[in-house]
Design a protein around this motif. Structure first.
Motif, PDB file in Angstrom:
ATOM      1  N   ALA A 247     -11.890  11.219 -16.342  1.00 13.93           N
ATOM      2  CA  ALA A 247     -12.716  12.413 -16.100  1.00 13.93           C
ATOM      3  C   ALA A 247     -12.603  12.909 -14.675  1.00 13.93           C
ATOM      4  N   VAL A 248     -12.377  11.993 -13.722  1.00 15.65           N
ATOM      5  CA  VAL A 248     -12.308  12.418 -12.318  1.00 15.65           C
ATOM      6  C   VAL A 248     -10.871  12.681 -11.865  1.00 15.65           C
ATOM      7  N   HIS A 249      -9.902  12.472 -12.748  1.00 12.28           N
ATOM      8  CA  HIS A 249      -8.503  12.703 -12.383  1.00 12.28           C
ATOM      9  C   HIS A 249      -8.245  14.217 -12.310  1.00 12.28           C
ATOM     10  N   PRO A 250      -7.369  14.696 -11.397  1.00 10.27           N
ATOM     11  CA  PRO A 250      -7.074  16.135 -11.309  1.00 10.27           C
ATOM     12  C   PRO A 250      -6.594  16.745 -12.626  1.00 10.27           C
ATOM     13  N   ALA A 251      -5.938  15.954 -13.455  1.00  8.83           N
ATOM     14  CA  ALA A 251      -5.460  16.492 -14.728  1.00  8.83           C
ATOM     15  C   ALA A 251      -6.609  16.885 -15.638  1.00  8.83           C
TER      16      ALA A 251
ATOM     17  N   LEU B 246      -4.709  18.783 -29.337  1.00  9.40           N
ATOM     18  CA  LEU B 246      -4.599  17.367 -29.019  1.00  9.40           C
ATOM     19  C   LEU B 246      -3.232  17.032 -28.413  1.00  9.40           C
ATOM     20  N   ALA B 247      -2.164  17.585 -28.963  1.00  4.92           N
ATOM     21  CA  ALA B 247      -0.828  17.255 -28.461  1.00  4.92           C
ATOM     22  C   ALA B 247      -0.686  17.637 -26.996  1.00  4.92           C
ATOM     23  N   GLU B 248      -1.260  18.796 -26.612  1.00  2.00           N
ATOM     24  CA  GLU B 248      -1.166  19.222 -25.218  1.00  2.00           C
ATOM     25  C   GLU B 248      -1.964  18.309 -24.303  1.00  2.00           C
ATOM     26  N   VAL B 249      -3.147  17.880 -24.751  1.00  2.00           N
ATOM     27  CA  VAL B 249      -3.973  16.971 -23.960  1.00  2.00           C
ATOM     28  C   VAL B 249      -3.261  15.636 -23.761  1.00  2.00           C
ATOM     29  N   LEU B 250      -2.707  15.108 -24.821  1.00  2.00           N
ATOM     30  CA  LEU B 250      -2.029  13.813 -24.708  1.00  2.00           C
ATOM     31  C   LEU B 250      -0.810  13.907 -23.796  1.00  2.00           C
ATOM     32  N   ASP B 251      -0.045  15.009 -23.908  1.00  2.00           N
ATOM     33  CA  ASP B 251       1.112  15.172 -23.024  1.00  2.00           C
ATOM     34  C   ASP B 251       0.671  15.250 -21.570  1.00  2.00           C
TER      35      ASP B 251
ATOM     36  N   LEU C 180      -2.013  13.918 -20.186  1.00  2.00           N
ATOM     37  CA  LEU C 180      -2.463  12.601 -19.721  1.00  2.00           C
ATOM     38  C   LEU C 180      -1.279  11.652 -19.522  1.00  2.00           C
ATOM     39  N   ARG C 181      -0.292  11.756 -20.380  1.00  2.00           N
ATOM     40  CA  ARG C 181       0.884  10.898 -20.207  1.00  2.00           C
ATOM     41  C   ARG C 181       1.620  11.258 -18.923  1.00  2.00           C
ATOM     42  N   ALA C 182       1.683  12.562 -18.631  1.00  2.00           N
ATOM     43  CA  ALA C 182       2.329  12.978 -17.389  1.00  2.00           C
ATOM     44  C   ALA C 182       1.561  12.486 -16.167  1.00  2.00           C
ATOM     45  N   ALA C 183       0.233  12.262 -16.340  1.00  2.00           N
ATOM     46  CA  ALA C 183      -0.601  11.780 -15.235  1.00  2.00           C
ATOM     47  C   ALA C 183      -0.570  10.258 -15.119  1.00  2.00           C
ATOM     48  N   GLY C 184       0.150   9.593 -16.023  1.00  2.00           N
ATOM     49  CA  GLY C 184       0.287   8.141 -15.912  1.00  2.00           C
ATOM     50  C   GLY C 184      -0.540   7.342 -16.885  1.00  2.00           C
ATOM     51  N   PHE C 185      -1.284   8.003 -17.767  1.00  2.00           N
ATOM     52  CA  PHE C 185      -2.062   7.289 -18.775  1.00  2.00           C
ATOM     53  C   PHE C 185      -1.217   7.090 -20.026  1.00  2.00           C
ATOM     54  N   ALA C 186      -1.717   6.285 -20.938  1.00  2.00           N
ATOM     55  CA  ALA C 186      -0.975   5.983 -22.171  1.00  2.00           C
ATOM     56  C   ALA C 186      -1.870   6.182 -23.377  1.00  2.00           C
ATOM     57  N   PRO C 187      -2.290   7.411 -23.655  1.00  2.00           N
ATOM     58  CA  PRO C 187      -3.173   7.648 -24.800  1.00  2.00           C
ATOM     59  C   PRO C 187      -2.391   7.647 -26.108  1.00  2.00           C
TER      60      PRO C 187
END
Length: 755
Positions: A575-579, A599-604, A606-613
């Motif tokens: 929630a506090v990440h710039p993404a 959903l696909a755009e959100v997951l992409d 977050l993955r670009a920000a380093g998360f693994a959803p």
């Protein structure tokens, strides 16, 4: 036009000679020169006119080998287009027997008459060469010229022009010279009359002088036999298996191309084709050179797997046929691509070169179109097919020389290049291997893609059901994998190198890709445990478990979309990440975030920000959100299938109609009668002619227009004429036919046994 008339010892014209040929000879002529049969000639006089036309003679010469073409040129040197020439006169110009070549020319009606009086059509001189055998036009007064008094410099000039062509450009021809003011060698030769001034800058060596200079080699350097061809014997099984390996590699590359262009189709250039940048990107993605990438692009479009979307911003997009191709067995995939290559009406070898305006030629550019390319490509392949299976031709230059001797007038300026390109492309496609034609390639040429696919299936090793997992996280496929296993391994690992054995590499990104597609850690452990013939290294198990711990801790659904996680700390971190601001994520509970974006755009994001959803379905299971790729409707093929050649029966029927036309023109009382616009209006000459034929049992040559508006001709023995209908027996087929009288355009009496 009237038929050509050449007066010889027998006084035979071309039309008379054709009329005297038997039916089998005329059928062979029409098969060798199919342009003569379209449209069907009315009689032998029309056929003779076509035989002697410049365009038809030029086409007929395209299939002549060097010796036969030289014999035709030698006949022109002897002025056979103006007077009959004995075959013995021709033989004296050669050191080999020329009768077989004369027979070939006679069968194609490029020469007519018996051996004592051979003639050629007057158009042959223009169609073959204005300077046959490199000799100039005749100046009969120079037949007994003496060259003994010439200086060395004058001899050099004559020697250069005698090699051919006999035309030279020079400023020394600007003014008329005499022996008194001649200074240069050319001026001296002009003054002696040994050169002829054609214009202010052109001189020509007369034929008689050229023959005198050549001496005992009157036709120059003539290769009277086919050049030698070096060959090697290879193991046919090795050739076939090597070609099969190339076929699998071709299939793999095309599959990767279709996958990539499904997601990011390249733009169609304004001038047509694919841009240089897109080609380089494709070559890099496939790990191939740009020449192979360009060939792949040409193949997928000609095979109908990719087409121009033709929108406001057109792109090269896979068609729905691509899905059918992707679902097919490897051998059928290859057969589709190999057939597309054999029939490709373009020259991929030109890609990367520049046109006359110095513009770069790109893949799929219109400038690559060559309607004759399939014919020339097949001609090269058939040269291999004529050799025993497993025979290799290691020297492409020798093969080019052989094909050039067999048909020197084919291929144009790119003739030898076409041979090299065919060998390179054929090897890349798997039709050729180790400089020899594969069994599957041989079957493709003779029987078509279906039987060729079966032959390739026999050459392919049986698919294997296992892999070899290495300690360095590579997976070796020791052969072609079973389809299900190949799909599973391709999902969890990336190809590192391909060949007889394919090497895959497993890494965190590829494992995460498998998780994104719905696989679990247990599924992957079981895959490697059950399918690996080597112990599964502990490092691979750690990699899978570590990726599984990170993967799916965030779960997304549709709100737009939502994210949930059992760990409030991780939710807060997201929630506090710039993404989160860009994705407009909002916390609605300690463990839940929502977003208005898909959903696909959100997951992409977050993955670009380093998360693994991971994506989550209504039942909590992981969803595979990978795009299936764009598809468009298939377009028509670029090529038009060549019409099937007429059968001997059809050509025989055409010959019978030509004979009937001759009889109609010569039969007493058989002058052709045109039909009036309305037969029913009253008596007419044509109606009377048809009724007379019915009474006397005579045959009639009838021209008519069928129900499709196509003009046709038949020999009919009328039985009933009246009521607006002609009913009679079709002499060629022995069938009773009916013709509406208003469709008959002309008629003429012929002998009863015509046809």
């Amino acid at each position: 036009m009237r038929p050509y008339t050449v007066v010889g010892m027998s006084g035979t014209t071309l039309a008379e000679w054709l009329r005297a040929r038997d039916d089998a000879a005329l059928v062979a002529l029409l098969r060798a020169r199919p342009d003569l049969a379209t449209p069907p000639p009315a009689d032998t006089a029309v056929l003779a006119t076509r035989v002697g036309s410049r365009a038809s003679v030029a086409r007929a010469c395209e299939d002549l080998d060097t010796l036969t073409l030289t014999v035709l040129e030698a006949l022109l040197v002897l002025d056979a287009d103006q007077r009959p020439v004995a075959v013995e006169e021709v033989r004296r110009l050669f050191d080999v027997d020329v009768r077989p070549a004369v027979d070939v020319l006679r069968a194609r009606a490029l020469v007519w008459g018996d051996d004592a009086a051979l003639s050629t059509p007057p158009a042959a001189r223009d169609a073959v060469s204005p300077f046959p055998c490199g000799l100039g036009r005749s100046v009969p007064g120079l037949a007994d010229v003496d060259l003994g008094a010439l200086g060395e410099d004058e001899r050099r000039v004559l020697g250069a022009l005698a090699v051919g062509p006999p035309i030279g450009q020079t400023k020394d021809a600007a003014h008329v010279v005499s022996s008194a003011n001649a200074r240069t060698p050319i001026q001296k030769l002009l003054a002696r009359g040994l050169l002829v001034r054609r214009d202010s800058s052109t001189v020509e060596l007369p034929r008689e002088v050229g023959l005198k200079v050549r001496g005992d080699r009157p036709l120059g350097d003539v290769r009277t036999s086919e050049p030698a061809l070096s060959i090697l014997d290879r193991d046919p099984a090795t050739v076939d298996s090597t070609g099969a390996g190339e076929a699998l590699e071709l299939s793999r590359h095309v599959e990767a191309l279709l996958t990539g262009w499904s997601e990011e189709p390249p733009a169609v250039l304004r001038s047509g084709g694919v841009g240089v940048r897109e080609l380089r990107r494709l070559a890099k993605e496939l790990d191939v050179d740009e020449r192979r990438a360009a060939l792949l692009v040409e193949l997928v479009v000609n095979a109908g797997l990719v087409a121009d979307s033709e929108g406001a911003e057109p792109e090269w997009v896979p068609t729905t046929q691509a899905d059918t191709w992707l679902a097919a067995a490897p051998e059928h995939r290859w057969a589709t691509l190999a057939q597309a290559w054999v029939e490709l009406p373009r020259l991929p070898g030109l890609i990367g070169q520049r046109d006359d305006r110095d513009r770069l030629l790109n893949p799929l550019a219109p400038e690559l179109n060559r309607p004759g390319a399939p014919r020339d490509r097949r001609r090269v392949l058939e040269a291999f097919a004529a050799l025993p299976h497993g025979t290799a031709v290691p020297d492409v230059d020798e093969l080019a020389a052989v094909l050039a001797w067999r048909a020197p007038r084919r291929g144009g300026r790119l003739r030898d290049q076409l041979v090299r390109w065919t060998l390179q492309e054929g090897t890349a496609v798997g039709v050729l291997a180790l400089d020899a034609l594969t069994a599957q390639g041989r079957t493709l040429l003779s029987e078509g893609p279906g039987p060729a696919a079966k032959r390739l299936g026999d050459a392919l090793p049986p698919p294997v059901d296992h892999v070899l997992v290495q300690a360095d996280l590579t997976v070796v496929a020791p052969g072609r994998l079973e389809p299900d296993l190949a799909e599973d391994i391709a999902l969890v690992a990336d190809v590192e190198s391909a060949g007889g054995a394919t090497v895959y590499r497993v890494h965190e990104g590829s494992v995460r890709r498998a998780f994104d597609a719905g696989r679990t850690a247990a599924d992957l452990h079981e895959l490697f445990r059950a399918r690996s013939r080597t112990p599964v290294p502990q490092s691979l198990a750690y990699l899978i478990d570590d990726a599984a711990r990170k993967h799916g801790r965030l779960r997304g659904g549709a709100a737009g979309s939502f994210l949930r996680c059992d760990d409030p700390v991780l939710v807060t971190e997201v929630a506090v990440h710039p993404a989160a601001e860009r994705l407009e994520l909002r916390k609605i509970a300690p463990t839940v975030l929502v977003s208005p974006y898909p959903l696909a755009e959100v997951l992409d994001g977050l993955r670009a920000a380093g998360f693994a959803p991971a994506a989550e379905g209504p039942d909590g299971r992981v969803l595979d959100l990978r795009a299936g790729g764009r598809r468009i409707a298939p377009k028509g093929r670029r090529r038009s299938p060549a019409p099937a050649p007429p059968s001997d029966e059809q050509l025989g029927e055409l010959v019978r109609l030509v004979r009937a036309g001759d009889q109609a023109a010569t039969t007493a009382g058989g002058a052709r009668v045109s039909v009036p616009g309305n037969l029913g209006a009253g008596p007419s000459a044509t109606l009377a002619l048809l009724q007379r034929a019915a009474r006397e049992g005579r045959s009639v040559l009838v021209d008519f227009v069928d129900g499709h508006g196509t003009a046709a001709r038949r020999v009919i023995t009328p039985q009933v004429v009246g009521g607006g209908v002609l009913e009679g027996v079709d002499v060629s087929y022995g069938e009773v036919r009916r013709f509406p009288l208003h469709r008959i355009t002309s008629a003429a009496l012929v002998e009863h046994d015509a046809g």
